[in-house]
Write an enzyme that holds these catalytic residues in place. Structure first.
Site, PDB file in Angstrom:
ATOM      1  N   LYS A  35       0.850  -1.199   0.000  1.00 44.14           N
ATOM      2  CA  LYS A  35       0.000   0.000   0.000  1.00 44.14           C
ATOM      3  C   LYS A  35       0.884   1.247   0.000  1.00 44.14           C
ATOM      4  CE  LYS A  35      -0.423  -0.042   5.015  1.00 44.14           C
ATOM      5  NZ  LYS A  35      -1.207   0.377   6.145  1.00 44.14           N
ATOM      6  N   TYR A 265      15.796  30.678   6.049  1.00 43.28           N
ATOM      7  CA  TYR A 265      14.601  31.235   6.713  1.00 43.28           C
ATOM      8  C   TYR A 265      14.769  31.229   8.227  1.00 43.28           C
ATOM      9  CZ  TYR A 265      11.703  30.855   2.478  1.00 43.28           C
ATOM     10  OH  TYR A 265      11.171  30.992   1.238  1.00 43.28           O
ATOM     11  N   MET A 313      11.297  24.672   1.053  1.00 36.87           N
ATOM     12  CA  MET A 313      10.413  23.818   0.247  1.00 36.87           C
ATOM     13  C   MET A 313      11.193  23.035  -0.827  1.00 36.87           C
ATOM     14  SD  MET A 313       6.918  25.034  -1.656  1.00 36.87           S
ATOM     15  CE  MET A 313       6.220  25.867  -0.257  1.00 36.87           C
TER      16      MET A 313
END
Ligand code: PLP
Length: 376
Positions: A35, A265, A313
């Site tokens: 799965k 950041y 990101m």
């Protein structure tokens, strides 16, 4: 092409399966849990190799995952561990998918669809022995079974359950209690005349640590993918299992930074010395968790480089000051082994307060999967 990719070592998958069979034994059948895109490793190539290696069953979470396997030519039985949703009942029959049943409504739907298709469908009853997720509770089992018996287009073939904490030795009493409840469920249903070809509840840690749980089939996920260091006690190592996934990239940019500069950041890292800082094209959208900011390491040219500053990101910074040979295009091992050094999914998971399964499942589709060694 962005040079950030996951290597899928299918030869390791086949070897892991072989080792597990030796360790767990040949008295039971083996269901490979594929799965969630085989825990991020790629369901179709993994299932193809396992089928060629002699796996007995596959387990998926939802019918869509089983249909993908069927469309790719997988022929072995597929157990849909999470049942199905209304409207999918005819398709699971046509695609020869065996549903786990824990809701009477689902049983009625699949029975009706089977009648319309003029067939009898095998189902596996899922009992809740203490996981508290999906499953028929023991106090409801007798009545449930009586209703199932009225559904003439169903054939009950299996009885299954799932452990809550088979990985945790301090919970062994609870695991044994779950086993007792499973035995009770089996006895109750047998007394009513049900006969089961399959009785299964062992996941990876149970199959290794609780031999009594092996029954007629084990359902193994993590161990097949070589993920074990965080689901087995520390003293119970299985060094013969090898990670199926590696994660690689290349340095995209490199710069000299003076002392006392902040990076990234939130300015969470400040250089303490004249530094060489490399930018690696991987970030939290790729599944490299932001929680690894200032926590983890990568391997460059045979040496560890610390992750510095926040993981963003799309990019992560590493300190290569002590690796003079590092340059743009140098290979970066994010998960994997390079000479004597390694970074495991389990380590990264522990730095980010999770388990290796979540980490590999979370490697996003943006990261190309490259089959490293196919097995014929
Ligand atoms: C019902 C069921 N069985 C078996 C497994 C396999 O567990 P593991 O990967 O620990 O072997 C899972 C995984 O979550 C599951 O949900």
């Amino acid at each position: 092409m962005r040079p950030t990719w996951a290597g899928i070592h299918l030869d390791h998958l086949a070897q892991n399966f072989k080792h597990l069979k030796q360790r767990i034994g040949s008295n039971c059948e083996y269901l490979a849990v594929v799965k969630a895109n085989a825990y991020g490793h790629g369901a179709v190539p993994c299932a193809q190799v396992l089928e060629r290696s002699g796996i007995d069953w596959f387990g998926v979470a939802i019918p869509e995952e089983a249909i993908e396997l069927r469309q790719a030519g997988i022929r072995k039985p597929i157990l849909c561990l999470g049942g199905f949703w209304e409207g999918q009942e005819s398709e699971i029959i046509r695609s020869n998918i065996t549903p786990a049943i824990f809701l009477l409504e689902s049983a009625v739907l699949v029975d009706r669809a089977a009648r319309n298709l003029n067939t009898v469908v095998p189902i596996h009853l899922k009992v809740d022995t203490g996981m508290g997720r999906v499953g028929i509770r023991l106090e409801n089992l007798s009545e449930f079974a009586d209703r199932i018996r009225e559904l003439k287009n169903l054939r009950v073939e299996g009885l299954m359950s799932h452990f809550a904490s088979a990985d945790d030795p301090s919970e062994d009493d609870y695991t044994n209690e779950q086993l007792n409840r499973f035995d009770q469920a089996y006895a109750l249903l047998s007394a009513k005349g049900f006969q089961f070809t399959y009785r299964d509840l062992a996941n990876s840690p149970a199959a290794i640590r609780h031999p009594a749980s092996r029954q007629s089939m084990v359902r193994i996920g993590g161990l097949l993918y070589g993920l074990y260091r965080d689901i087995l006690p520390k003293d119970l190592q299985l060094p013969e299992l090898r990670p199926v996934l590696s994660l690689q990239s290349k340095i995209a940019f490199i710069k000299d930074v003076p002392p006392n500069e902040t990076l990234g950041y939130g300015r969470s890292f400040r250089t303490k010395r004249p530094s060489r800082i490399a930018t690696v094209p991987i970030g939290y959208h790729d599944g490299y968790p932001r929680a690894l900011s200032n926590q983890s390491t990568m391997i460059v040219n045979g040496a560890f480089a610390n992750v510095v500053g926040r993981v963003s990101m799309d990019w992560t910074l590493i300190d290569v000051t002590d690796i003079p040979s590092a340059s743009v295009d140098s290979n970066v091992t994010i998960i994997g082994i390079e000479n004597d050094l390694s970074v495991t999914a389990e380590e990264l998971a522990s730095y980010s307060q999770t388990i290796s399964y979540e980490l590999t499942c979370g490697i996003s589709p943006r990261v190309h999967r490259k089959i490293i060694a196919d097995v014929t």
